[in-house]
Design a protein around this motif. Sequence first.
Motif, PDB file in Angstrom:
ATOM      1  N   ALA A  71      -7.062   5.974 -26.908  1.00  0.00           N
ATOM      2  CA  ALA A  71      -6.039   6.255 -27.917  1.00  0.00           C
ATOM      3  C   ALA A  71      -5.139   7.407 -27.480  1.00  0.00           C
ATOM      4  O   ALA A  71      -3.924   7.393 -27.722  1.00  0.00           O
ATOM      5  N   LYS A  72      -5.708   8.426 -26.832  1.00  0.00           N
ATOM      6  CA  LYS A  72      -4.885   9.532 -26.337  1.00  0.00           C
ATOM      7  C   LYS A  72      -3.887   9.056 -25.290  1.00  0.00           C
ATOM      8  O   LYS A  72      -2.710   9.452 -25.294  1.00  0.00           O
ATOM      9  N   ILE A  73      -4.349   8.211 -24.371  1.00  0.00           N
ATOM     10  CA  ILE A  73      -3.454   7.696 -23.328  1.00  0.00           C
ATOM     11  C   ILE A  73      -2.397   6.792 -23.959  1.00  0.00           C
ATOM     12  O   ILE A  73      -1.231   6.775 -23.523  1.00  0.00           O
ATOM     13  N   SER A  74      -2.764   6.051 -25.001  1.00  0.00           N
ATOM     14  CA  SER A  74      -1.772   5.228 -25.713  1.00  0.00           C
ATOM     15  C   SER A  74      -0.681   6.107 -26.311  1.00  0.00           C
ATOM     16  O   SER A  74       0.522   5.782 -26.211  1.00  0.00           O
ATOM     17  N   PHE A  75      -1.071   7.201 -26.926  1.00  0.00           N
ATOM     18  CA  PHE A  75      -0.082   8.113 -27.501  1.00  0.00           C
ATOM     19  C   PHE A  75       0.824   8.692 -26.416  1.00  0.00           C
ATOM     20  O   PHE A  75       2.040   8.830 -26.603  1.00  0.00           O
ATOM     21  N   TRP A  76       0.250   9.036 -25.266  1.00  0.00           N
ATOM     22  CA  TRP A  76       1.050   9.571 -24.149  1.00  0.00           C
ATOM     23  C   TRP A  76       2.056   8.523 -23.643  1.00  0.00           C
ATOM     24  O   TRP A  76       3.210   8.851 -23.346  1.00  0.00           O
ATOM     25  N   LEU A  77       1.632   7.276 -23.568  1.00  0.00           N
ATOM     26  CA  LEU A  77       2.548   6.220 -23.129  1.00  0.00           C
ATOM     27  C   LEU A  77       3.634   5.965 -24.169  1.00  0.00           C
ATOM     28  O   LEU A  77       4.810   5.718 -23.816  1.00  0.00           O
ATOM     29  N   LEU A  78       3.268   6.030 -25.447  1.00  0.00           N
ATOM     30  CA  LEU A  78       4.277   5.835 -26.495  1.00  0.00           C
ATOM     31  C   LEU A  78       5.313   6.959 -26.465  1.00  0.00           C
ATOM     32  O   LEU A  78       6.508   6.708 -26.691  1.00  0.00           O
ATOM     33  N   GLU A  79       4.863   8.166 -26.198  1.00  0.00           N
ATOM     34  CA  GLU A  79       5.803   9.280 -26.098  1.00  0.00           C
ATOM     35  C   GLU A  79       6.763   9.115 -24.933  1.00  0.00           C
ATOM     36  O   GLU A  79       7.872   9.648 -24.950  1.00  0.00           O
ATOM     37  N   ASN A  80       6.357   8.376 -23.898  1.00  0.00           N
ATOM     38  CA  ASN A  80       7.222   8.119 -22.744  1.00  0.00           C
ATOM     39  C   ASN A  80       8.037   6.832 -22.897  1.00  0.00           C
ATOM     40  O   ASN A  80       8.717   6.423 -21.950  1.00  0.00           O
ATOM     41  N   GLY A  81       7.953   6.202 -24.060  1.00  0.00           N
ATOM     42  CA  GLY A  81       8.818   5.046 -24.350  1.00  0.00           C
ATOM     43  C   GLY A  81       8.271   3.713 -23.925  1.00  0.00           C
ATOM     44  O   GLY A  81       9.045   2.737 -23.851  1.00  0.00           O
TER      45      GLY A  81
ATOM     46  N   ASP B 143     -14.736  -4.556 -26.440  1.00  0.00           N
ATOM     47  CA  ASP B 143     -16.083  -4.081 -26.751  1.00  0.00           C
ATOM     48  C   ASP B 143     -16.586  -4.897 -27.929  1.00  0.00           C
ATOM     49  O   ASP B 143     -16.436  -4.530 -29.095  1.00  0.00           O
ATOM     50  N   THR B 144     -17.206  -6.023 -27.611  1.00  0.00           N
ATOM     51  CA  THR B 144     -17.686  -6.935 -28.646  1.00  0.00           C
ATOM     52  C   THR B 144     -19.173  -6.742 -28.927  1.00  0.00           C
ATOM     53  O   THR B 144     -19.795  -7.608 -29.548  1.00  0.00           O
ATOM     54  N   PHE B 145     -19.724  -5.628 -28.505  1.00  0.00           N
ATOM     55  CA  PHE B 145     -21.154  -5.390 -28.659  1.00  0.00           C
ATOM     56  C   PHE B 145     -21.447  -4.278 -29.671  1.00  0.00           C
ATOM     57  O   PHE B 145     -22.284  -4.448 -30.554  1.00  0.00           O
ATOM     58  N   ARG B 146     -20.773  -3.136 -29.539  1.00  0.00           N
ATOM     59  CA  ARG B 146     -21.072  -1.982 -30.393  1.00  0.00           C
ATOM     60  C   ARG B 146     -20.516  -2.200 -31.791  1.00  0.00           C
ATOM     61  O   ARG B 146     -19.362  -2.603 -31.964  1.00  0.00           O
ATOM     62  N   ALA B 147     -21.338  -1.920 -32.779  1.00  0.00           N
ATOM     63  CA  ALA B 147     -20.910  -2.065 -34.169  1.00  0.00           C
ATOM     64  C   ALA B 147     -19.837  -1.029 -34.494  1.00  0.00           C
ATOM     65  O   ALA B 147     -20.009   0.163 -34.224  1.00  0.00           O
ATOM     66  N   GLY B 148     -18.726  -1.479 -35.070  1.00  0.00           N
ATOM     67  CA  GLY B 148     -17.642  -0.587 -35.444  1.00  0.00           C
ATOM     68  C   GLY B 148     -16.642  -0.314 -34.353  1.00  0.00           C
ATOM     69  O   GLY B 148     -15.696   0.467 -34.566  1.00  0.00           O
ATOM     70  N   ALA B 149     -16.796  -0.928 -33.180  1.00  0.00           N
ATOM     71  CA  ALA B 149     -15.868  -0.668 -32.077  1.00  0.00           C
ATOM     72  C   ALA B 149     -14.473  -1.207 -32.394  1.00  0.00           C
ATOM     73  O   ALA B 149     -13.463  -0.525 -32.149  1.00  0.00           O
ATOM     74  N   VAL B 150     -14.408  -2.412 -32.945  1.00  0.00           N
ATOM     75  CA  VAL B 150     -13.105  -3.007 -33.272  1.00  0.00           C
ATOM     76  C   VAL B 150     -12.445  -2.232 -34.407  1.00  0.00           C
ATOM     77  O   VAL B 150     -11.223  -1.983 -34.387  1.00  0.00           O
ATOM     78  N   GLU B 151     -13.216  -1.844 -35.426  1.00  0.00           N
ATOM     79  CA  GLU B 151     -12.654  -1.079 -36.543  1.00  0.00           C
ATOM     80  C   GLU B 151     -12.132   0.281 -36.069  1.00  0.00           C
ATOM     81  O   GLU B 151     -11.126   0.785 -36.585  1.00  0.00           O
ATOM     82  N   GLN B 152     -12.810   0.901 -35.117  1.00  0.00           N
ATOM     83  CA  GLN B 152     -12.334   2.184 -34.578  1.00  0.00           C
ATOM     84  C   GLN B 152     -10.967   2.016 -33.913  1.00  0.00           C
ATOM     85  O   GLN B 152     -10.049   2.812 -34.145  1.00  0.00           O
ATOM     86  N   LEU B 153     -10.813   0.983 -33.106  1.00  0.00           N
ATOM     87  CA  LEU B 153      -9.521   0.747 -32.451  1.00  0.00           C
ATOM     88  C   LEU B 153      -8.447   0.344 -33.465  1.00  0.00           C
ATOM     89  O   LEU B 153      -7.265   0.690 -33.300  1.00  0.00           O
ATOM     90  N   ARG B 154      -8.853  -0.350 -34.513  1.00  0.00           N
ATOM     91  CA  ARG B 154      -7.884  -0.725 -35.535  1.00  0.00           C
ATOM     92  C   ARG B 154      -7.342   0.527 -36.250  1.00  0.00           C
ATOM     93  O   ARG B 154      -6.135   0.624 -36.544  1.00  0.00           O
TER      94      ARG B 154
ATOM     95  N   VAL C 146      -7.416  -2.079 -21.764  1.00  0.00           N
ATOM     96  CA  VAL C 146      -8.601  -2.890 -22.034  1.00  0.00           C
ATOM     97  C   VAL C 146      -9.786  -1.961 -22.274  1.00  0.00           C
ATOM     98  O   VAL C 146     -10.183  -1.203 -21.379  1.00  0.00           O
ATOM     99  N   ASP C 147     -10.334  -2.019 -23.500  1.00  0.00           N
ATOM    100  CA  ASP C 147     -11.518  -1.233 -23.852  1.00  0.00           C
ATOM    101  C   ASP C 147     -12.752  -2.093 -23.621  1.00  0.00           C
ATOM    102  O   ASP C 147     -12.806  -3.256 -24.030  1.00  0.00           O
TER     103      ASP C 147
END
Length: 640
Positions: A438-448, A457-468, A521-522
């Motif tokens: 998420a930090k790298i996503s924010f850095w890329l968004l700041e650069n346009g 990550d289809t194994f850990r419970a709550g992984a998809v909700e965290q990314l959402r 890709v997470d």
Amino acid sequence: MLDFFTIFSKGGLVLWCFQGVSDSCTGPVNALIRSVLLQERGGNNSFTHEALTLKYKLDNQFELVFVVGFQKILTLTYVDKLIDDVHRLFRDKYRTEIQQQSALSLLNGTFDFQNDFLRLLREAEESSKIRAPTTMKKFEDSEKAKKPARSMIETRGEKPKEKAKNSKKNKGAKKEGSDGPLATSKAVPAEKSGLPVGSEDGVELSKEELIRRKREEFIQKHGRGVDKSSKSLKSDAPKEKGKKVPRVWALGGCANKEVLDYSTPTTNGTPEVTLPEDINLIRGTGPGGQLQDLDCSSSEDEGAAQNPTKPSSATKGTLGGMFGMLKGLVGSKSLSREDMESVLDKMRDHLIAKNVAADIAVQLCESVANKLEGKVMGTFSTVTSTVKQALQESLVQILQPQRRVDMLRDIMDAQRRQRPYVVTFCGVNGVGKSTNLAKISFWLLENGFSVLIAACDTFRAGAVEQLRTHTRRLSALHPPENHGGRTMVQLFEKGYGKDAAGIAMEAIAFARNQGFDVVLVDTAGRMQDNAPLMTALAKLITVNTPDLVLFVGEALVGNEAVDQLVKFNRALADHSMAQTPRLIDGIVLTKFDTIDDKVGAAISMTYITSKPIVFVGTGQTYCDLRSLNAKAVVAALMKA
């Protein structure tokens, strides 16, 4: 059979080269220079390149490098001796040409070393053949075969072990000598008994038994002599009846006060006992019984203190120390292993205390020793400062690997090709992959750049909700209306229990159709020893061929970081189905704000893989993302 042997200067000038089986030595030697010499990784003096093993030796005094190459399937025991002999002969033969220290003189010089090298090679090969193979020793040559059969016969129904125990007890009782005459009269020598010396109850004794018997007799005689001497000493002293000093009662007064002074010894027939002069040195006491301070001065100062009547020797030692110090400061001393050993030991312990892996700390110190051995020290410089400066330079060089990752430039290059730039994150459990994604996503968004996050990550419970949740927060910071109605960040998910490689493939195709610039890709966290999960990760990387594979690791770990990186790289290579397997390209170092100055994990991770640290996580917010500053990390690492 050698493939090649070459000698070149550290400036890159080839002085002499021997071509054996190999047609050219350019490729392996260039790989050695790029991967070892320029990266300050000369700890083990050996390097493997494809099917060749290269061994090298550095001459820091004349700035020369000696390299020999041979097939790695061969075991050539004479290579180390050969490279030492060639180094010694070449340096002594062409010392004048090399000491001129100019490239023009080296180019114009003629180094006719072919015949000498062939002679040394022949001698080294013959010396390795001279060693005869070790033969198995026969029973006739053993010590057991030399013992007679009679020595193994047990007598009187007593076991040999019990005999040995009883003899040990008897020896201990005789050594004490304090049990009176009963203790000494129990053992009777063989001469006084009716048996001959070399027999026991008619059975002839072996050589070992006879020696043991003689030793016991000698101890008995020696013990009796000591007892007699001690008794004679006691009996020599005359026994006086009565009191030496008459008692004086308190009510009766004291007629003679000197009689009550027990500090001085009495001289009534017995000579005074005087302590030796050196007793003060043993007890550490001086005049008046006061304890002296521990003196840590040199031996010359101690000699001057003990002999105050010889001022010339003290003056000579002082002047010699001053001139020796000045001589060591003007740059006339070349460093040796013995000079650097104590300093390198302290440096190694300091690096381990700063969280550097133990094996890597040893290799770093060995590399510095190889780099400085034989080098002349600079003016007014000490061994500690020279070693510390060389170690700092090596650490900075390690943190700046040969490949530099520039994501922004690579993303713009992918835009010109009209395809998304794909980054895959991998690592063990709980190191912060999703948060730093998420930090790298924010850095890329700041650069346009627009970002598509693939929830693989289809194994850990709550992984998809965290990314959402991260996607919703990032969309609020960069809404579409601020970018001309274009969606800047979006989550691609397919739920839980699905194939991660298939989800990543669909996400990349979706990003290509929708015009996203970057796909992040997470992946699920997995331990490096879990073979099924490592196989799944290798499949995901092999099928989708991402542009960048980032390993996410904690800054808190030391030796564990090396194990994780090595096994992740090995698993990606073993489980990959491609001809040239895709390995880790860079490192994201997380939780860097929790370690203070124990930054050794950065050195460990970079040294073991030669991969750069692309990002450093320093907090919990989107802005807590930094690039690595090598000099700042090294300064924190070297701080006491």
